[in-house]
Scaffold this motif. Structure first.
Motif, mmCIF file in Angstrom:
data_model
loop_
_atom_site.group_PDB
_atom_site.id
_atom_site.type_symbol
_atom_site.label_atom_id
_atom_site.label_comp_id
_atom_site.label_asym_id
_atom_site.label_seq_id
_atom_site.Cartn_x
_atom_site.Cartn_y
_atom_site.Cartn_z
ATOM 1 N N ILE A 339 0.865 -1.545 -0.261
ATOM 2 C CA ILE A 339 0.142 0.077 0.530
ATOM 3 C C ILE A 339 0.512 1.192 -0.146
ATOM 4 C CG2 ILE A 339 -1.374 -0.780 1.019
ATOM 5 C CD1 ILE A 339 -0.641 1.031 3.053
ATOM 6 N N ILE A 340 -0.067 2.874 -0.609
ATOM 7 C CA ILE A 340 0.955 3.908 0.078
ATOM 8 C C ILE A 340 0.177 4.600 0.523
ATOM 9 C CG2 ILE A 340 0.439 4.401 -2.496
ATOM 10 C CD1 ILE A 340 2.679 5.772 -2.405
ATOM 11 N N TYR A 341 0.577 5.777 0.929
ATOM 12 C CA TYR A 341 -0.170 6.693 2.259
ATOM 13 C C TYR A 341 0.120 7.807 1.266
ATOM 14 C CZ TYR A 341 -1.854 10.479 5.537
ATOM 15 O OH TYR A 341 -2.339 11.399 5.821
ATOM 16 N N SER A 342 -1.307 8.719 0.828
ATOM 17 C CA SER A 342 -0.735 9.582 -0.679
ATOM 18 C C SER A 342 -1.434 11.132 0.464
ATOM 19 C CB SER A 342 -1.703 9.474 -2.005
ATOM 20 O OG SER A 342 -1.984 10.526 -2.538
ATOM 21 N N TYR A 343 -0.496 11.587 0.733
ATOM 22 C CA TYR A 343 -1.327 13.207 1.190
ATOM 23 C C TYR A 343 -1.661 14.319 0.191
ATOM 24 C CZ TYR A 343 -0.656 16.177 5.584
ATOM 25 O OH TYR A 343 -0.946 17.517 5.838
ATOM 26 N N THR A 344 -1.418 13.535 -0.797
ATOM 27 C CA THR A 344 -1.732 14.428 -2.253
ATOM 28 C C THR A 344 -3.296 14.357 -1.942
ATOM 29 O OG1 THR A 344 0.141 14.485 -3.524
ATOM 30 C CG2 THR A 344 -2.037 14.539 -4.705
ATOM 31 N N HIS A 345 -3.564 12.925 -2.423
ATOM 32 C CA HIS A 345 -5.177 12.301 -1.971
ATOM 33 C C HIS A 345 -5.816 13.900 -0.578
ATOM 34 C CE1 HIS A 345 -8.554 10.128 -1.139
ATOM 35 N NE2 HIS A 345 -8.757 10.083 -2.568
ATOM 36 N N ALA A 346 -5.162 13.516 0.621
ATOM 37 C CA ALA A 346 -5.965 14.029 2.169
ATOM 38 C C ALA A 346 -6.384 15.538 1.730
ATOM 39 C CB ALA A 346 -4.704 13.226 2.617
ATOM 40 N N ILE A 347 -5.299 16.300 0.823
ATOM 41 C CA ILE A 347 -4.859 18.052 1.054
ATOM 42 C C ILE A 347 -5.551 17.526 -0.042
ATOM 43 C CG2 ILE A 347 -3.589 19.699 0.825
ATOM 44 C CD1 ILE A 347 -3.140 18.793 3.385
ATOM 45 N N GLY A 348 -6.482 17.555 -1.392
ATOM 46 C CA GLY A 348 -6.623 17.379 -2.920
ATOM 47 C C GLY A 348 -7.734 17.516 -2.481
ATOM 48 N N THR A 349 -8.366 16.511 -1.586
ATOM 49 C CA THR A 349 -10.335 16.340 -1.888
ATOM 50 C C THR A 349 -10.335 17.073 -0.542
ATOM 51 O OG1 THR A 349 -9.554 13.871 -1.198
ATOM 52 C CG2 THR A 349 -11.426 14.804 -0.370
ATOM 53 N N SER A 351 -8.956 20.291 0.360
ATOM 54 C CA SER A 351 -9.255 21.525 -0.059
ATOM 55 C C SER A 351 -10.367 21.183 -1.689
ATOM 56 C CB SER A 351 -7.524 22.123 -0.903
ATOM 57 O OG SER A 351 -7.436 20.774 -2.133
ATOM 58 N N GLY A 352 -11.385 20.619 -2.495
ATOM 59 C CA GLY A 352 -12.302 20.533 -3.347
ATOM 60 C C GLY A 352 -11.007 20.913 -4.756
ATOM 61 N N ILE A 353 -9.852 20.006 -4.569
ATOM 62 C CA ILE A 353 -9.713 20.146 -6.292
ATOM 63 C C ILE A 353 -9.078 19.197 -7.038
ATOM 64 C CG2 ILE A 353 -8.339 22.507 -5.573
ATOM 65 C CD1 ILE A 353 -5.569 20.506 -5.658
ATOM 66 N N LEU A 354 -9.474 17.553 -6.505
ATOM 67 C CA LEU A 354 -9.605 16.931 -7.481
ATOM 68 C C LEU A 354 -10.490 16.764 -8.157
ATOM 69 C CD1 LEU A 354 -7.224 13.984 -4.804
ATOM 70 C CD2 LEU A 354 -6.851 15.740 -6.466
ATOM 71 N N PRO A 355 -11.113 15.786 -8.846
ATOM 72 C CA PRO A 355 -12.153 15.721 -9.576
ATOM 73 C C PRO A 355 -13.303 14.830 -8.800
ATOM 74 C CG PRO A 355 -10.912 15.096 -11.532
ATOM 75 C CD PRO A 355 -9.946 15.199 -9.801
ATOM 76 N N ILE A 356 -12.356 13.861 -7.952
ATOM 77 C CA ILE A 356 -13.634 13.278 -6.937
ATOM 78 C C ILE A 356 -14.711 14.126 -5.851
ATOM 79 C CG2 ILE A 356 -12.412 11.386 -6.949
ATOM 80 C CD1 ILE A 356 -11.429 11.897 -3.936
ATOM 81 N N THR A 357 -14.008 15.065 -5.536
ATOM 82 C CA THR A 357 -14.899 15.962 -4.836
ATOM 83 C C THR A 357 -15.987 16.308 -6.140
ATOM 84 O OG1 THR A 357 -13.592 18.384 -5.002
ATOM 85 C CG2 THR A 357 -12.975 16.807 -3.388
ATOM 86 N N LEU A 358 -16.363 15.945 -6.938
ATOM 87 C CA LEU A 358 -17.148 16.704 -8.073
ATOM 88 C C LEU A 358 -18.648 16.509 -7.286
ATOM 89 C CD1 LEU A 358 -15.780 17.467 -11.125
ATOM 90 C CD2 LEU A 358 -16.190 19.091 -9.708
ATOM 91 N N GLU A 359 -19.150 15.116 -7.018
ATOM 92 C CA GLU A 359 -19.957 14.850 -6.493
ATOM 93 C C GLU A 359 -20.461 15.551 -5.250
ATOM 94 O OE1 GLU A 359 -21.862 10.439 -4.834
ATOM 95 O OE2 GLU A 359 -19.848 10.452 -6.231
ATOM 96 N N GLU A 388 -19.100 19.799 0.832
ATOM 97 C CA GLU A 388 -17.663 20.572 1.523
ATOM 98 C C GLU A 388 -17.705 20.157 3.133
ATOM 99 O OE1 GLU A 388 -15.941 25.259 3.053
ATOM 100 O OE2 GLU A 388 -18.560 24.985 1.770
ATOM 101 N N ASP A 389 -18.489 20.176 3.696
ATOM 102 C CA ASP A 389 -18.490 19.333 4.527
ATOM 103 C C ASP A 389 -18.146 17.723 4.660
ATOM 104 O OD1 ASP A 389 -19.658 22.048 6.020
ATOM 105 O OD2 ASP A 389 -20.982 20.716 6.752
ATOM 106 N N TYR A 390 -18.491 17.260 4.235
ATOM 107 C CA TYR A 390 -18.173 16.167 3.413
ATOM 108 C C TYR A 390 -16.733 15.374 3.232
ATOM 109 C CZ TYR A 390 -18.509 11.315 1.359
ATOM 110 O OH TYR A 390 -18.609 9.435 1.843
ATOM 111 N N TYR A 391 -16.128 16.528 2.187
ATOM 112 C CA TYR A 391 -15.161 16.760 1.508
ATOM 113 C C TYR A 391 -13.925 17.417 3.009
ATOM 114 C CZ TYR A 391 -17.117 14.377 -2.307
ATOM 115 O OH TYR A 391 -17.609 13.753 -2.929
#
Length: 485
Positions: A339-349, A351-359, A388-391
């Motif tokens: 496995i790999i722990y991704s801080y990019t995923h945590a920060i990007g989620t 802050s709402g800059i990742l595509p997965i936060t569009l939902e 916003e609260d969810y992500y």
């Protein structure tokens, strides 16, 4: 084979000197001199000297071209260890048996070799780990106590290694294999452990315990097609590795090997594997479903082992095709598991800059999971929450290692090259070739937004299994000319 014997001795003197003066802030901007520091500077001085005396010998023995034995022996005496434990002896024995030299194995077998190796390696430590020494303090002409408790009972590190293997060539070297099985046991590793600061120290140097590593390596290569003007070659390299913690120092339950962001750690625990990652996890019921609170956000539970960063296995596949002077070569790397722990995923989620936060940005989100009823049963979560609260700190909070860890498996086109050799013998050259080379051309992985080979850095130390907003990996192209006279 005529036996050969040799021996000798060495003396290693290692001298390290270091001076540091560090200040934060300038009295006059732009003037970078020691006299312009506007605060009392931090000063340190290190002057270390270590001597290692060694005696060694080796012997090469052979019998009728089918049985060979290599024996080595070495003893070191290190000034960095206490006088009662400053001597450590480490021998090795390597035995090779060639059945193809004494048995008729058929025309298909060109060469067959069996081998067995056993070795012990010793290791000392750095100077000033045995007795209390003082360090320069912040105030001029002053000293301070060290932060690390010395240990006058240190023993040398010791690693015992065992390996059995087999290699062979077949059908005029059209097929080759090399198989190795190995096991290493490391004891008395000299490691710095944290202690209660109530004792006046932050850490202690001690012999740590016992670590066991074992693995398998297999190389298989062949030339399926070979003619005067055409050749096709294939090579596969398979590796599998496991490291296990048998015991640690004294009654220590955990040793933190590496510290990641927001409490995510790589730890060694007795009974666990080397490379285990620990951090907060989701709260789950007995069926493994994520439990949500009444506010529609998942609950974060206690620290636990979220996985291991080491792969289950790795495979490298390479192939080359040659036709007249034209050559094509490709290399594909495959990693399965880990496995790999991704801080990019945590920060990007958050802050709402990742595509997965569009939902859910318009109608809110109902998280997939369950809520706990007053009677202790569970029912599907139906509480909608604003996106916003969810992500933002909800479904993928930074401190939740499980929420931001992913299967690090991948398939990567590591290298692709096309070369052409020009006929240049008439102008006095042996060979002239031109090549087009590409590296890291394609990647297939389920890890979102990052290269699963990324590694975080803490100071100058790499932290495997963690990615902390690393720069993207690069795809490169090159042009190469080789001349041989």
């Amino acid at each position: 084979m005529t036996p050969r014997f040799s021996g000798g001795g060495t003396r290693l003197d290692q001298h390290t000197a270091e001076s540091l003066i560090e200040g934060v802030g300038l009295a006059i901007p732009g003037i970078y001199t020691l006299g312009n520091i506007n605060v009392i500077p931090s000063m340190s001085r290190y002057d270390g000297h270590k001597r290692v005396n060694s005696l060694y010998a080796f012997a090469n023995l052979g019998y009728k071209d089918f049985l060979y034995m290599d024996i080595t022996a070495r003893n070191d005496w290190s000034s960095a260890l206490p006088s009662s434990n400053n001597s450590y002896f480490y021998p090795s024995v390597s035995l090779s048996f060639l059945p193809s030299e004494i048995f008729e194995l058929g025309k298909a077998v060109d060469y067959l070799k069996l081998r067995f190796n056993v070795a012990r390696v010793g290791k000392d430590t750095d100077p000033f780990q045995l007795y209390k020494t003082y360090q320069f303090a912040t105030l001029p002409n002053s000293l301070t106590n060290p932060s690390q408790l010395p240990n006058a009972d240190l023993k040398p590190e010791q690693t015992d290694s065992y390996e059995v293997g087999m290699e062979g060539y077949f059908w005029g070297k059209r097929l080759m294999f090399d198989l190795s099985l190995y096991r290493t046991i490391s004891t008395n590793q000299i490691i710095s452990f944290a202690v209660s600061q109530a004792a006046g120290y932050r850490s202690v140097f001690a012999n740590s315990g016992k670590i066991e590593n074992q693995g398998i390596e297999l190389v298989l290569s062949g030339i399926p097609v070979k003619t005067k003007h055409f050749e096709w070659s294939l090579t596969g390299n398979f590796t599998r590795y496991r490291g296990r913690v048998i015991e640690l120092y004294d009654d220590l339950e955990s040793y933190i090997i590496a510290q990641g962001p927001d409490g995510v750690t790589v730890e060694a625990r007795p009974g666990g594997r080397m490379g285990d990652i620990y951090g907060n996890t989701y709260v789950r019921n007995e069926q493994g479903e994520i439990v949500y609170a009444e506010n529609g956000l998942p609950l974060v539970g206690d620290r636990a082992n979220v996985g291991n960063y080491n792969p289950d296995w790795m495979l490298g596949l390479s192939s080359g095709i040659r036709f007249h002077g034209l050559s094509l070569y490709g290399l594909v790397d495959i990693r399965q598991g880990g496995i790999i722990y991704s801080y990019t995923h945590a920060i990007g989620t958050e802050s709402g800059i990742l595509p997965i936060t569009l939902e859910g940005r318009e109608d809110g989100i109902v998280g997939k999971g369950v809520v706990k009823n007053p009677d202790g049963t569970f029912s599907p979560n139906s509480n909608a929450v604003d996106a916003e609260d969810y992500y933002y700190g909800g479904v993928h909070p930074r401190q939740n290692a499980e929420a931001n860890s992913f299967d690090a498996s991948y398939v990567k086109l590591r290298e692709l090259s096309l070369s052409y050799s020009l006929p240049v013998q008439k102008i006095g050259l042996r060979d002239l070739s031109v090549s087009l080379v590409g590296n890291n051309l394609m990647l297939w992985t389920k890890v979102p937004f990052i290269d699963p080979e990324a590694q975080a850095m803490n100071g100058g130390t790499l932290i495997p299994g963690m990615e902390v907003t690393q720069l993207p990996s690069t795809r490169s192209y090159g042009f190469r000319i080789n001349l041989t006279f």
